[in-house]
Motif scaffolding. Structure first.
Motif, PDB file in Angstrom:
ATOM      1  N   ASP A 253       0.810  -1.221   0.000  1.00  0.00           N
ATOM      2  CA  ASP A 253       0.000   0.000   0.000  1.00  0.00           C
ATOM      3  C   ASP A 253       0.843   1.271   0.000  1.00  0.00           C
ATOM      4  O   ASP A 253       0.322   2.378   0.158  1.00  0.00           O
ATOM      5  N   GLY A 254       2.173   1.126  -0.155  1.00  0.00           N
ATOM      6  CA  GLY A 254       3.050   2.284  -0.179  1.00  0.00           C
ATOM      7  C   GLY A 254       3.623   2.667   1.172  1.00  0.00           C
ATOM      8  O   GLY A 254       4.485   3.550   1.257  1.00  0.00           O
ATOM      9  N   GLN A 255       3.136   2.041   2.237  1.00  0.00           N
ATOM     10  CA  GLN A 255       3.630   2.335   3.582  1.00  0.00           C
ATOM     11  C   GLN A 255       5.119   1.991   3.687  1.00  0.00           C
ATOM     12  O   GLN A 255       5.562   0.924   3.266  1.00  0.00           O
ATOM     13  N   GLU A 256       5.908   2.913   4.245  1.00  0.00           N
ATOM     14  CA  GLU A 256       7.330   2.665   4.459  1.00  0.00           C
ATOM     15  C   GLU A 256       7.589   2.388   5.934  1.00  0.00           C
ATOM     16  O   GLU A 256       7.120   3.113   6.807  1.00  0.00           O
ATOM     17  N   ILE A 257       8.363   1.347   6.197  1.00  0.00           N
ATOM     18  CA  ILE A 257       8.660   0.931   7.562  1.00  0.00           C
ATOM     19  C   ILE A 257      10.160   0.718   7.693  1.00  0.00           C
ATOM     20  O   ILE A 257      10.790   0.110   6.809  1.00  0.00           O
ATOM     21  N   LYS A 258      10.722   1.204   8.788  1.00  0.00           N
ATOM     22  CA  LYS A 258      12.161   1.073   8.978  1.00  0.00           C
ATOM     23  C   LYS A 258      12.516  -0.312   9.526  1.00  0.00           C
ATOM     24  O   LYS A 258      11.889  -0.818  10.457  1.00  0.00           O
TER      25      LYS A 258
END
Length: 274
Positions: A253-258
């Motif tokens: 969904d485009g979510q960026e997570i480190k």
């Protein structure tokens, strides 16, 4: 789910404990309570007379313990069993192996619903006989003492079955309980004493710890990528290098997570799965 209710007895020497289980079961229309039992003797009589499908069984009871109740019953009469105990010396192993279900006092609502889901799985698959056979193997190790030592139980649980994980995560809100399909979860992050479960474009708030959630989520599908974040690895579309060995994960969904340095060993695993 079967048309017939799962006929259930509650066995505990504490009336408040029996009442607590009864109130929780009242929310599940497919469970029918047929009797309350205040001791092991009543439990044995109820199993013989009522032939229940499921028994919530306290382990530590005066007189006849929970294990002794099972030892005195004929194998063909054993119902499905959810053990209830105030002691967690070996409960964690039992949860992980799921060979026998345990509930710790005070009972956690999430754990309670998960235990019922496991029962429904046995019920639907007509797998109660298999559980009876496993119980008899366990009872054979008690040697008539009415208890099982921790080492024996650990060996039994790890040898019997590989872990299985619930397909539904029950989350309570103001309107009741939402049953979230585990496979629909994209990622989970911590917010203080709560966990935010992101699934199908919605966010559900769950009062639980990161550690307890990790214990019930299949590690083949879910991985910890940060001290406060769990990711569904099937949702990862891109890994982008950051600084000092860290990465950014981009989900469907485009979510960026480190992905923090502490979890660098997860990079290869994530790449292989994608």
């Amino acid at each position: 789910m079967t048309d017939q209710p799962i006929r259930t007895i509650i066995v505990d020497d504490e009336e408040l404990a029996r009442r607590g289980i009864e109130l929780r079961l009242a929310q599940h229309s497919d469970i029918a309570i047929v009797r309350h039992c205040a001791n092991g003797r009543e439990a044995i009589e109820s199993v013989v007379d009522d032939q229940p499908d499921l028994m919530f069984l306290d382990i530590q009871m005066p007189g006849i313990s929970g294990f002794e109740v099972l030892a005195r019953l004929p194998q063909e009469s054993l119902p499905m069993v959810i053990f209830v105990t105030a002691y967690d010396r070996y409960a964690l192993d039992a949860f992980e192996a799921q060979a026998i279900d345990y509930l710790l006092k005070p009972i956690n609502d999430t754990r309670f619903v998960q235990a019922l889901d496991r029962v429904r799985g046995y019920w639907q698959q007509r797998n109660a006989l298999s559980q009876r056979e496993q119980l008899m193997k366990l009872l054979a190790t008690t040697q008539g003492t009415g208890h099982v030592d921790e080492q024996t139980l650990r060996q039994y649980l790890h040898a019997e079955r590989q872990p299985q994980y619930p397909q539904i995560l029950p989350i309570r809100d103001d309107a009741g309980t939402v049953r979230v399909d585990v496979k629909s979860i994209d990622w989970i992050d911590a917010a203080g004493d709560y966990m935010c479960v992101h699934a199908d474009g919605r966010t559900y708030v769950l009062r639980e710890t990161m550690k307890s959630l990790e214990a019930v989520l299949d590690p083949k599908l879910f991985q910890r990528v940060h001290r406060s974040t769990i990711v569904n690895v099937s949702r990862v579309r891109r890994l982008r290098p950051h600084t000092n060995g860290e990465y950014f994960l981009t989900l469907d969904d485009g979510q960026e997570i480190k992905l923090s340095r502490s979890y660098r060993d997860r990079v290869d695993q994530l790449l292989q799965r994608r």
